[in-house]
Design an enzyme around this catalytic site. Structure first.
Site, PDB file in Angstrom:
ATOM      1  N   ARG A   1     -11.619   6.986   8.199  1.00 24.37           N
ATOM      2  CA  ARG A   1     -11.118   7.580   6.892  1.00 24.37           C
ATOM      3  C   ARG A   1     -12.291   7.174   5.783  1.00 24.37           C
ATOM      4  O   ARG A   1     -12.690   8.001   5.079  1.00 24.37           O
ATOM      5  CB  ARG A   1     -10.076   6.796   6.437  1.00 24.37           C
ATOM      6  CG  ARG A   1      -8.640   7.197   7.044  1.00 24.37           C
ATOM      7  CD  ARG A   1      -7.417   7.154   6.057  1.00 24.37           C
ATOM      8  NE  ARG A   1      -7.167   5.811   5.797  1.00 24.37           N
ATOM      9  CZ  ARG A   1      -6.483   5.062   6.618  1.00 24.37           C
ATOM     10  NH1 ARG A   1      -5.916   5.442   7.773  1.00 24.37           N
ATOM     11  NH2 ARG A   1      -6.184   3.598   6.277  1.00 24.37           N
TER      12      ARG A   1
ATOM     13  N   VAL B   1      -4.635   4.838  -7.214  1.00 18.87           N
ATOM     14  CA  VAL B   1      -5.832   5.249  -6.441  1.00 18.87           C
ATOM     15  C   VAL B   1      -5.584   6.889  -6.447  1.00 18.87           C
ATOM     16  O   VAL B   1      -4.682   7.434  -7.002  1.00 18.87           O
ATOM     17  CB  VAL B   1      -5.698   4.773  -4.823  1.00 18.87           C
ATOM     18  CG1 VAL B   1      -5.585   3.333  -4.899  1.00 18.87           C
ATOM     19  CG2 VAL B   1      -4.209   5.375  -4.193  1.00 18.87           C
TER      20      VAL B   1
ATOM     21  N   ARG C   1      -1.585  -0.726  -8.648  1.00 25.00           N
ATOM     22  CA  ARG C   1      -2.769  -0.173  -8.108  1.00 25.00           C
ATOM     23  C   ARG C   1      -2.735   1.335  -8.340  1.00 25.00           C
ATOM     24  O   ARG C   1      -2.000   1.736  -7.835  1.00 25.00           O
ATOM     25  CB  ARG C   1      -3.109  -0.631  -6.767  1.00 25.00           C
ATOM     26  CG  ARG C   1      -4.521  -0.250  -6.354  1.00 25.00           C
ATOM     27  CD  ARG C   1      -4.687  -0.215  -4.887  1.00 25.00           C
ATOM     28  NE  ARG C   1      -4.592  -1.450  -4.257  1.00 25.00           N
ATOM     29  CZ  ARG C   1      -3.916  -1.797  -3.045  1.00 25.00           C
ATOM     30  NH1 ARG C   1      -3.929  -0.740  -2.178  1.00 25.00           N
ATOM     31  NH2 ARG C   1      -3.840  -3.109  -2.525  1.00 25.00           N
TER      32      ARG C   1
ATOM     33  N   THR D   1     -11.156   2.471  -7.585  1.00 24.62           N
ATOM     34  CA  THR D   1     -11.687   3.555  -7.451  1.00 24.62           C
ATOM     35  C   THR D   1     -13.421   3.238  -7.376  1.00 24.62           C
ATOM     36  O   THR D   1     -13.721   2.346  -8.014  1.00 24.62           O
ATOM     37  CB  THR D   1     -11.856   4.618  -8.565  1.00 24.62           C
ATOM     38  OG1 THR D   1     -12.344   6.056  -8.173  1.00 24.62           O
ATOM     39  CG2 THR D   1     -11.937   4.178  -9.861  1.00 24.62           C
TER      40      THR D   1
ATOM     41  N   ASP E   1       0.836  -1.310   0.045  1.00 26.92           N
ATOM     42  CA  ASP E   1      -0.157  -0.109  -0.004  1.00 26.92           C
ATOM     43  C   ASP E   1       0.799   1.239  -0.068  1.00 26.92           C
ATOM     44  O   ASP E   1       2.033   1.266   0.513  1.00 26.92           O
ATOM     45  CB  ASP E   1      -0.627   0.176   1.340  1.00 26.92           C
ATOM     46  CG  ASP E   1      -1.858  -0.824   1.267  1.00 26.92           C
ATOM     47  OD1 ASP E   1      -2.214  -1.171   0.176  1.00 26.92           O
ATOM     48  OD2 ASP E   1      -2.855  -1.131   2.119  1.00 26.92           O
TER      49      ASP E   1
ATOM     50  N   ALA F   1     -14.668   9.839   6.470  1.00 26.46           N
ATOM     51  CA  ALA F   1     -14.302  11.103   6.043  1.00 26.46           C
ATOM     52  C   ALA F   1     -14.524  11.115   4.374  1.00 26.46           C
ATOM     53  O   ALA F   1     -14.291  12.432   3.878  1.00 26.46           O
ATOM     54  CB  ALA F   1     -12.498  11.294   6.297  1.00 26.46           C
TER      55      ALA F   1
HETATM   56  P1  FDA Z   1     -13.917   9.598  -4.901  1.00 24.46           P
HETATM   57  O1  FDA Z   1     -13.614   9.741  -3.627  1.00 24.46           O
HETATM   58  O2  FDA Z   1     -14.008  10.761  -6.144  1.00 24.46           O
HETATM   59  O3  FDA Z   1     -15.494   9.124  -4.899  1.00 24.46           O
HETATM   60  C1  FDA Z   1     -16.054   8.716  -6.138  1.00 24.46           C
HETATM   61  C2  FDA Z   1     -17.540   8.272  -5.772  1.00 24.46           C
HETATM   62  O4  FDA Z   1     -17.418   6.976  -5.038  1.00 24.46           O
HETATM   63  C3  FDA Z   1     -18.336   8.845  -4.740  1.00 24.46           C
HETATM   64  O5  FDA Z   1     -18.960  10.350  -5.474  1.00 24.46           O
HETATM   65  C4  FDA Z   1     -19.124   8.153  -4.278  1.00 24.46           C
HETATM   66  O6  FDA Z   1     -20.182   7.963  -4.912  1.00 24.46           O
HETATM   67  C5  FDA Z   1     -18.398   7.015  -4.135  1.00 24.46           C
HETATM   68  N1  FDA Z   1     -17.650   6.795  -2.882  1.00 24.46           N
HETATM   69  C6  FDA Z   1     -16.288   6.935  -2.696  1.00 24.46           C
HETATM   70  N2  FDA Z   1     -15.757   6.451  -1.564  1.00 24.46           N
HETATM   71  C7  FDA Z   1     -16.908   6.130  -0.985  1.00 24.46           C
HETATM   72  C8  FDA Z   1     -17.247   5.693   0.447  1.00 24.46           C
HETATM   73  N3  FDA Z   1     -16.050   5.621   1.366  1.00 24.46           N
HETATM   74  N4  FDA Z   1     -18.246   5.118   0.704  1.00 24.46           N
HETATM   75  C9  FDA Z   1     -19.427   5.168  -0.436  1.00 24.46           C
HETATM   76  N5  FDA Z   1     -19.208   5.788  -1.487  1.00 24.46           N
HETATM   77  C10 FDA Z   1     -18.011   6.302  -1.659  1.00 24.46           C
HETATM   78  N6  FDA Z   1      -5.390   5.253  -0.838  1.00 24.46           N
HETATM   79  C11 FDA Z   1      -3.872   5.467  -0.466  1.00 24.46           C
HETATM   80  O7  FDA Z   1      -3.605   6.489  -0.145  1.00 24.46           O
HETATM   81  N7  FDA Z   1      -3.229   4.226  -0.358  1.00 24.46           N
HETATM   82  C12 FDA Z   1      -3.896   3.091  -0.702  1.00 24.46           C
HETATM   83  O8  FDA Z   1      -2.776   2.043  -0.782  1.00 24.46           O
HETATM   84  C13 FDA Z   1      -4.971   2.962  -1.117  1.00 24.46           C
HETATM   85  N8  FDA Z   1      -5.441   1.628  -1.458  1.00 24.46           N
HETATM   86  C14 FDA Z   1      -6.695   1.632  -1.768  1.00 24.46           C
HETATM   87  C15 FDA Z   1      -7.031   0.290  -2.286  1.00 24.46           C
HETATM   88  C16 FDA Z   1      -8.609   0.271  -3.098  1.00 24.46           C
HETATM   89  C17 FDA Z   1      -8.952  -1.120  -3.428  1.00 24.46           C
HETATM   90  C18 FDA Z   1      -9.412   1.233  -3.123  1.00 24.46           C
HETATM   91  C19 FDA Z   1     -10.779   1.144  -3.584  1.00 24.46           C
HETATM   92  C20 FDA Z   1      -8.786   2.546  -2.356  1.00 24.46           C
HETATM   93  C21 FDA Z   1      -7.512   2.667  -1.724  1.00 24.46           C
HETATM   94  N9  FDA Z   1      -7.195   3.838  -1.398  1.00 24.46           N
HETATM   95  C22 FDA Z   1      -5.700   3.954  -1.193  1.00 24.46           C
HETATM   96  C23 FDA Z   1      -8.094   5.050  -0.962  1.00 24.46           C
HETATM   97  C24 FDA Z   1      -8.142   5.896  -2.308  1.00 24.46           C
HETATM   98  O9  FDA Z   1      -7.141   6.686  -2.245  1.00 24.46           O
HETATM   99  C25 FDA Z   1      -9.510   6.883  -1.995  1.00 24.46           C
HETATM  100  O10 FDA Z   1      -9.127   7.764  -0.849  1.00 24.46           O
HETATM  101  C26 FDA Z   1     -10.720   6.165  -2.112  1.00 24.46           C
HETATM  102  O11 FDA Z   1     -10.656   5.081  -3.042  1.00 24.46           O
HETATM  103  C27 FDA Z   1     -11.880   7.244  -2.562  1.00 24.46           C
HETATM  104  O12 FDA Z   1     -11.688   7.675  -3.590  1.00 24.46           O
HETATM  105  P2  FDA Z   1     -12.575   7.168  -5.078  1.00 24.46           P
HETATM  106  O13 FDA Z   1     -11.567   6.688  -5.980  1.00 24.46           O
HETATM  107  O14 FDA Z   1     -13.502   6.126  -4.680  1.00 24.46           O
HETATM  108  O15 FDA Z   1     -13.061   8.546  -5.764  1.00 24.46           O
END
Ligand code: FDA
Length: 310
Positions: free
Chosen positions: A291, A189, A187, A229, A135, A294
């Site tokens: 988180r 993110v 990956r 995502t 990660d 948040a």
């Molecule tokens: P964004 O936050 O723009 O959200 C897009 C849409 O997705 C939102 O409008 C909502 O509809 C939906 N959504 C997003 N989060 C949601 C939630 N918690 N609950 C409900 N709906 C939600 N970060 C990092 O810094 N280091 C890492 O190693 C990882 N590893 C990782 C693994 C995996 C499998 C995922 C999916 C994510 C990570 N992350 C991470 C976290 C990543 O950086 C990010 O904070 C989250 O994925 C939220 O961003 P989105 O890409 O989903 O888009």
């Protein structure tokens, strides 16, 4: 900007001990929406359940504030126990680890303890044909994490170890290109930490645009991409990009967090895409849970409603 303010406010409140105690006392039922359980067995059950929907799994033992070298090594032992349990349950293990949890930055016997412990974990995962993703954490750790990834990739090969890049950091497109010689499994993110404007895009639109560029560039370079995502518009654009450029569905996968957008996870799997859910488990679930809250006010409402119901 509003996203940043919301995130900062929630993380600040969540960091207060009184809030933590209140949520810990009453919040486990709600946390179960995002965390599979406290033991390896509960996580393994979640893997089996997801498999019924054609969804693959990525196991993540929670634990972020591990301080002493002995605790770090114990944490690595617990990850290895989980690998053994997964293998015994007929699962090819795929796990994620935070290098800080296993001792990154602590020197023991002349070597970085994070590297030593990551080696032990990857060695065991390789015995079972498994995979370990490193990660990515907050920006001061990026250089060391990428350097250690390069070392471990050299020792174990790209089928057994990958890492993560965050689109919110200005540096990331250069970092991605600098890894091309490894053809790495990455990956992508957006990034989950509170980072200053000196290192990260403050505007969500820039983070999203960089996200697309990173995924497309990694695909174009012929590398396997984990598109991590929940952002439907990005997911749609990646599908279109792959179609338009003849990139097959097995050259990438979508990854989402356990309990988030389960509908989307199932729909993508049913449409023949590779989908993997990131399954956190363990006793130290509170920081991870904070988180997720948040990230979106919708989750905060979910928790508040649950707490008001008692
Ligand atoms: P964004 O936050 O723009 O959200 C897009 C849409 O997705 C939102 O409008 C909502 O509809 C939906 N959504 C997003 N989060 C949601 C939630 N918690 N609950 C409900 N709906 C939600 N970060 C990092 O810094 N280091 C890492 O190693 C990882 N590893 C990782 C693994 C995996 C499998 C995922 C999916 C994510 C990570 N992350 C991470 C976290 C990543 O950086 C990010 O904070 C989250 O994925 C939220 O961003 P989105 O890409 O989903 O888009």
């Amino acid at each position: 900007m509003i996203d940043q303010m919301y995130r900062k406010a929630v993380l600040t409140v969540a960091g207060q001990k009184a809030i933590e105690n209140a949520v810990r006392a009453r919040g486990w039922g709600m946390a179960q929406r995002f965390v599979a359980g406290e033991t390896p067995q509960t996580a393994i059950q979640a893997v089996h359940d997801l498999k019924k929907d054609g969804i693959m799994a990525n196991l993540d033992l929670l634990g972020e504030f591990i301080e002493s070298p002995a605790q770090c090594t114990q944490f690595a032992d617990n990850v290895i126990t989980m690998l053994d349990a997964a293998h015994a349950a007929g699962i090819t293990p795929y796990v994620s680890i935070k290098l800080s949890s296993v001792g990154q930055g602590k020197t023991v016997d002349g070597e970085d303890l994070g590297l030593t412990n990551a080696r032990r974990i990857i060695r065991r995962a390789r015995e079972y044909g498994g995979f370990v993703c490193l990660d990515m954490e907050d920006h001061p750790r990026v250089d060391q994490t990428l350097a250690q990834f390069r070392t471990l990739h050299g020792e174990f090969g790209g089928q057994h170890v990958g890492t993560v890049l965050q689109s919110y950091l200005y540096r990331t497109e250069k970092d991605r290109a600098s890894l091309d010689d490894l053809s790495p499994n990455l990956r992508i993110v957006k990034g989950a930490y509170l980072e200053p404007e000196t290192v990260a895009y403050p505007q969500k639109a820039d983070v999203d645009a960089a996200y697309r560029r990173l995924v497309y560039a990694h695909m174009q370079a012929g590398n396997y991409v984990n598109v991590a995502t929940h952002d439907e518009s990005i997911i749609h654009d990646v599908q279109m990009y792959a179609l338009a450029h003849g990139i097959s569905k097995d050259a990438f996968e979508f990854q989402m967090l356990y309990g988030i957008r389960r509908d989307l996870q199932r729909n993508l799997a049913a449409a023949g895409y590779r989908v993997r859910a990131y399954i956190p488990y363990g006793r130290d679930w509170y920081p991870y849970f904070s988180r997720r809250i948040a990230e979106t006010p919708r989750n905060a409402m979910f928790v508040l409603r649950g707490m008001l119901k008692g």
